[in-house]
Design a protein around this motif. Structure first.
Motif, PDB file in Angstrom:
ATOM      1  N   ALA A 259      30.506 -12.682 -33.139  1.00  0.00           N
ATOM      2  CA  ALA A 259      30.574 -11.224 -33.149  1.00  0.00           C
ATOM      3  C   ALA A 259      32.041 -10.828 -33.003  1.00  0.00           C
ATOM      4  O   ALA A 259      32.593 -10.829 -31.897  1.00  0.00           O
ATOM      5  CB  ALA A 259      29.732 -10.646 -32.028  1.00  0.00           C
ATOM      6  N   GLU A 260      32.671 -10.519 -34.105  1.00  0.00           N
ATOM      7  CA  GLU A 260      34.126 -10.357 -34.139  1.00  0.00           C
ATOM      8  C   GLU A 260      34.627  -9.172 -33.325  1.00  0.00           C
ATOM      9  O   GLU A 260      35.780  -9.153 -32.896  1.00  0.00           O
ATOM     10  CB  GLU A 260      34.592 -10.210 -35.589  1.00  0.00           C
ATOM     11  CG  GLU A 260      34.288 -11.417 -36.472  1.00  0.00           C
ATOM     12  CD  GLU A 260      35.112 -12.650 -36.094  1.00  0.00           C
ATOM     13  OE1 GLU A 260      36.067 -12.512 -35.294  1.00  0.00           O
ATOM     14  OE2 GLU A 260      34.800 -13.744 -36.593  1.00  0.00           O
ATOM     15  N   ASN A 261      33.780  -8.171 -33.093  1.00  0.00           N
ATOM     16  CA  ASN A 261      34.214  -6.968 -32.373  1.00  0.00           C
ATOM     17  C   ASN A 261      33.910  -7.017 -30.881  1.00  0.00           C
ATOM     18  O   ASN A 261      34.095  -6.020 -30.181  1.00  0.00           O
ATOM     19  CB  ASN A 261      33.514  -5.735 -32.962  1.00  0.00           C
ATOM     20  CG  ASN A 261      33.812  -5.554 -34.437  1.00  0.00           C
ATOM     21  OD1 ASN A 261      34.953  -5.687 -34.863  1.00  0.00           O
ATOM     22  ND2 ASN A 261      32.785  -5.259 -35.216  1.00  0.00           N
ATOM     23  N   SER A 262      33.448  -8.156 -30.390  1.00  0.00           N
ATOM     24  CA  SER A 262      32.835  -8.181 -29.074  1.00  0.00           C
ATOM     25  C   SER A 262      33.450  -9.192 -28.120  1.00  0.00           C
ATOM     26  O   SER A 262      33.965 -10.238 -28.532  1.00  0.00           O
ATOM     27  CB  SER A 262      31.340  -8.504 -29.214  1.00  0.00           C
ATOM     28  OG  SER A 262      30.676  -7.506 -29.945  1.00  0.00           O
ATOM     29  N   GLY A 263      33.301  -8.840 -26.822  1.00  0.00           N
ATOM     30  CA  GLY A 263      33.411  -9.810 -25.755  1.00  0.00           C
ATOM     31  C   GLY A 263      31.994 -10.210 -25.386  1.00  0.00           C
ATOM     32  O   GLY A 263      31.215 -10.635 -26.223  1.00  0.00           O
ATOM     33  N   HIS A 264      31.625  -9.998 -24.115  1.00  0.00           N
ATOM     34  CA  HIS A 264      30.295 -10.397 -23.670  1.00  0.00           C
ATOM     35  C   HIS A 264      29.214  -9.383 -24.011  1.00  0.00           C
ATOM     36  O   HIS A 264      28.048  -9.732 -24.183  1.00  0.00           O
ATOM     37  CB  HIS A 264      30.316 -10.624 -22.158  1.00  0.00           C
ATOM     38  CG  HIS A 264      29.032 -11.133 -21.601  1.00  0.00           C
ATOM     39  ND1 HIS A 264      28.422 -12.293 -22.053  1.00  0.00           N
ATOM     40  CD2 HIS A 264      28.217 -10.636 -20.610  1.00  0.00           C
ATOM     41  CE1 HIS A 264      27.302 -12.503 -21.377  1.00  0.00           C
ATOM     42  NE2 HIS A 264      27.152 -11.514 -20.500  1.00  0.00           N
TER      43      HIS A 264
END
Length: 290
Positions: A259-264
């Protein structure tokens, strides 16, 4: 308008009830059931659940002691939580197939539940899951960090300040979701449940390193956050994603997605990616299983 669906109260084997929000979808598709993280409720899935309901019945529920489900008088072990989830599935339809979607600590819960009734599980989607393949989880620094966070969270909840810490997570959510989170998500009771779950969670998960729940040939998609943040530094992120790759490889039909736009917090920052992975399973491998 209730964007999370209509409320249902489904029984457990010992007479408790679990609250679930149900958005009906086509009856010929598997039912998609969402399992939230450690101290989280059904509201975690507010950006995912309505879109999934366009092609499958979508159910987000509250574990005991979270959201609108009453506390459990018995220890909140992985074993207990997996049994609760299977009881919930029984209540939704004994003859139905299910796709289970688990975020964070919800990942091990759906894995254990699926291993106990694999014949009715069409697929799993593990969203930035906690996984025993990550060595970092079992070292002293992580255990100390977890204990500190649980204690600080409980104190902030008692002082009425916990909502301020997490307010940004719900800033763009629909009004009913914000209202539910305001009433339910930041209470001392929630943090007490979190503390009870944390007492045994890592020890139970560590035991899986000697023999993980057997998922057979159930298709497993693992979605990893690509970025540090949300309480994870770069080394923790790398360790988590390595463990996610290991989990995907353990499935004969495994898939690892970034998920390129995400952290956790992937359900809030990359909800469309989760929706598309579920859609792929509903129309592909999950649809092929009997």
């Amino acid at each position: 308008m209730h964007t999370q669906g209509e409320s249902a109260h489904l029984p457990t084997r010992d007479g408790r009830t679990l609250h679930a929000a149900v958005l009906p979808g086509p009856e010929d598709a598997p039912i998609v059931v969402f399992e939230a993280g450690a101290a989280a409720s059904r509201s975690t899935w507010a950006a995912v659940q309505p879109a999934v309901a366009g092609f499958a019945t979508a159910v987000a529920y509250d574990r005991s002691g979270l959201g609108r489900s009453a506390p459990d008088p018995v220890a909140r072990t992985l074993d207990r939580m997996a049994d609760d989830l299977n009881d919930l599935l029984d209540g939704l339809g004994a003859d139905r197939r299910f796709i289970l979607v688990g975020h964070s600590a919800g990942g091990p819960i759906v894995r254990l539940a699926a291993s106990r009734r694999p014949e009715r599980i069409a697929a799993l989607v593990l969203v930035d899951p906690t996984d025993e393949a990550a060595d970092v989880l079992f070292g002293a620094p992580f255990r100390i960090l977890e204990q500190v966070m649980v204690r600080v969270g409980w104190v902030l909840a008692r002082l009425g300040l916990l909502e301020r810490v997490y307010a940004a997570q719900f800033a763009d959510a629909p009004a009913d979701v914000r209202e539910d989170a305001h009433r339910e998500a930041f209470t001392p009771g929630v943090m007490t449940t979190h503390r009870r779950q944390a007492r045994t969670f890592l020890a139970e998960l560590a035991a899986w390193r000697g023999g993980a729940p057997d998922l057979g040939d159930i298709p497993v998609t693992v979605i990893s956050g690509a970025n540090a943040g949300d309480g994870m530094n770069a080394s923790m992120r790398a360790a988590a994603n390595d463990s996610h790759a290991t989990r995907a490889q353990a499935s004969p039909r495994g898939r690892h997605v970034l998920a390129e736009n995400s952290g956790h917090l992937v359900p809030m920052t990359d909800p469309e990616l989760i929706v598309e992975e579920i859609r792929r399973l509903v129309s592909g491998p999950a649809a092929e299983m009997g």
